[in-house]
Each structure stands twice: as C-alpha cells, then as structure tokens.
Write a protein that holds these residues in place. Structure first.
Motif, short mmCIF file in Angstrom:
data_model
loop_
_atom_site.label_atom_id
_atom_site.label_comp_id
_atom_site.label_asym_id
_atom_site.label_seq_id
_atom_site.Cartn_x
_atom_site.Cartn_y
_atom_site.Cartn_z
N ILE A 179 0.78 -1.27 -0.10
CA ILE A 179 0.05 0.02 -0.09
C ILE A 179 0.90 1.15 0.05
O ILE A 179 0.64 2.07 -0.65
N ARG A 180 1.76 1.30 0.64
CA ARG A 180 2.49 2.20 0.91
C ARG A 180 3.93 2.59 -0.20
O ARG A 180 4.30 3.68 -0.35
N GLY A 181 4.08 1.36 -0.89
CA GLY A 181 5.07 1.62 -1.92
C GLY A 181 6.23 1.53 -1.45
O GLY A 181 7.30 2.00 -2.37
N ILE A 182 6.64 1.53 -0.14
CA ILE A 182 7.96 1.53 0.29
C ILE A 182 8.23 0.45 1.27
O ILE A 182 6.83 0.26 2.22
N SER A 183 9.33 0.05 1.78
CA SER A 183 9.46 -0.96 2.98
C SER A 183 9.23 -0.10 4.19
O SER A 183 9.45 0.88 4.41
N VAL A 184 8.69 -1.01 4.99
CA VAL A 184 8.20 -0.40 6.49
C VAL A 184 9.57 -0.81 7.34
O VAL A 184 9.98 -1.90 7.53
N SER A 185 10.11 0.21 8.04
CA SER A 185 10.94 0.16 9.04
C SER A 185 10.88 -0.74 9.96
O SER A 185 9.68 -0.47 10.55
N THR A 186 11.82 -1.57 10.41
CA THR A 186 11.50 -2.16 11.79
C THR A 186 11.29 -1.37 12.98
O THR A 186 10.46 -1.71 13.76
N ASP A 187 11.90 -0.27 13.17
CA ASP A 187 11.83 0.69 14.08
C ASP A 187 10.52 1.27 14.33
O ASP A 187 10.00 1.42 15.36
N ILE A 188 9.83 1.30 13.00
CA ILE A 188 8.50 1.94 12.91
C ILE A 188 7.53 1.18 13.54
O ILE A 188 6.80 1.14 14.70
N ILE A 189 7.63 -0.23 13.43
CA ILE A 189 6.66 -1.46 13.96
C ILE A 189 7.17 -1.45 15.46
O ILE A 189 6.12 -1.62 16.13
N LYS A 190 8.56 -1.47 15.69
CA LYS A 190 8.75 -1.85 17.12
C LYS A 190 8.09 -0.44 17.91
O LYS A 190 7.73 -0.79 19.13
N LYS A 191 8.30 0.73 17.42
CA LYS A 191 7.68 1.95 18.34
C LYS A 191 6.34 1.87 18.37
O LYS A 191 5.77 2.33 19.57
N LEU A 192 5.63 1.38 17.35
CA LEU A 192 4.17 1.24 17.51
C LEU A 192 3.84 -0.03 18.56
O LEU A 192 2.75 0.52 19.28
N GLN A 193 4.53 -0.89 18.77
CA GLN A 193 4.25 -2.03 19.70
C GLN A 193 4.71 -1.24 20.93
O GLN A 193 4.04 -1.52 21.91
N ASP A 194 5.84 -0.63 21.24
CA ASP A 194 5.97 -0.03 22.40
C ASP A 194 5.18 0.81 22.92
O ASP A 194 4.77 0.81 24.15
N TYR A 195 4.55 1.82 22.11
CA TYR A 195 3.34 2.52 22.51
C TYR A 195 2.09 1.66 22.74
O TYR A 195 1.14 2.37 23.12
N ASN A 196 2.11 0.52 22.58
CA ASN A 196 0.86 -0.50 22.64
C ASN A 196 -0.24 -0.12 21.66
O ASN A 196 -1.30 -0.13 21.98
N TRP A 197 0.07 0.62 20.45
CA TRP A 197 -0.82 0.96 19.72
C TRP A 197 -1.27 -0.12 18.64
O TRP A 197 -2.27 -0.14 17.96
N ILE A 198 -0.47 -0.93 18.47
CA ILE A 198 -0.55 -2.35 17.68
C ILE A 198 0.03 -3.41 18.30
O ILE A 198 0.88 -3.44 19.43
N ARG A 199 -0.42 -4.49 18.07
CA ARG A 199 0.19 -5.96 18.71
C ARG A 199 -0.03 -7.09 17.53
O ARG A 199 -0.85 -6.99 16.63
N VAL A 200 0.98 -7.91 17.55
CA VAL A 200 1.02 -9.26 16.64
C VAL A 200 0.02 -10.16 17.37
O VAL A 200 0.08 -10.60 18.61
N LEU A 201 -1.04 -10.49 16.46
CA LEU A 201 -2.22 -11.49 17.15
C LEU A 201 -1.68 -12.87 16.33
O LEU A 201 -1.89 -14.09 17.06
N ALA A 202 -1.25 -12.71 15.21
CA ALA A 202 -0.92 -14.10 14.50
C ALA A 202 0.08 -14.03 13.61
O ALA A 202 0.50 -12.67 13.15
#
Length: 141
Positions: A116-139
């Motif tokens: 969708i974004r047309g660019i790779s998603v940084s691991t830091d972004i995903i980690k930051k979102l998880q640290d803020y508890n805004w997202i979580r891995v369900l499966a």
C-alpha cells in the motif's frame, strides 16, 4: 592548609551528601584523614541531627540501601513536577502513515502495508508502534 584536629562534622557531612549523593558510613568516615576518624556512632549522631534540622525544610535526609542521601519531600511533588515540562512526542510521517493503514485495514501483514505504501516499512516503526501499545501481533501468516 592546616589540618584542624576537630573538624566541624555537621557541615562536612552535609556538603558531602549534597555533592556526592548516597554515601555509606564507611565512605563518610573516609573523608577524615586525621589519625583517628570519627566513630560510626558519632557519625550516626551527626546524621540524626541533620535529619532533625531538615524537619521544617523542603528536603529530608534518608537512609537507603546505598547509603544516606538528601532528597525532596514527597508532599512537594506537585510543585516540583512543574519544573519538568514534558514535550509531546513528535511522530514521523512514515509512522503516522503506517498507523493509519493498520487502523483502516486491520488485520494486516507487513507485506500488505509495504504494498500500500509503496516502500518498505522500517523495523523501528513497527517496534515503536508496539512499544506505544498501539498495535500488537495477533498471529503470523
């Protein structure tokens, strides 16, 4: 500089505790270089006097596991917190875009986000979102 045979213990201990932070009785004894440093009981008595002197002040002398230290009194916290204003965090455009895609198309995989974004998603972004508890891995797919 001359060595005073009876140095003023109270101001020396007060200055040392203000300057260096938690100090044990042994460290405080080591401050005195004369032939016979003050005994532990004398140092404890002077420290007790310092504690009594602080009763009407905004600080207190406490003993922790690491030694004696001066600290502010807990009842003054509401006023002291005003000294440390917290700035709101700044979020990058990439982080906000990723969060918007996740919120709109959940559940979603990392590969779908990248498509969708047309660019790779940084691991830091995903980690930051998880640290803020805004997202979580369900499966995992």
């Amino acid at each position: 500089m001359t060595d005073n045979p009876n140095p003023p213990l109270k101001p020396i201990l007060e200055a040392a505790l203000l300057a260096a932070g938690p100090l044990t009785i042994e460290v405080l004894q080591g401050l005195f270089t004369e032939a016979e440093p003050p005994s532990r009981s004398i140092l404890r008595a002077v420290l007790t006097e310092l504690q009594q002197d602080c009763v009407e002040r905004g600080i207190e002398l406490i003993e922790t596991a690491m030694g004696f230290r001066f600290q502010t009194k807990a009842n003054l916290t509401p006023w002291l917190k005003r000294l440390y204003t917290e700035r709101p965090p700044r979020y990058s455009r990439a982080l906000l875009e990723t969060l918007a895609i996740i919120a709109y198309r959940q559940p979603i995989t990392r590969q779908e986000i990248e498509t969708i974004r047309g660019i790779s998603v940084s691991t830091d972004i995903i980690k930051k979102l998880q640290d803020y508890n805004w997202i979580r891995v369900l499966a995992h797919r």
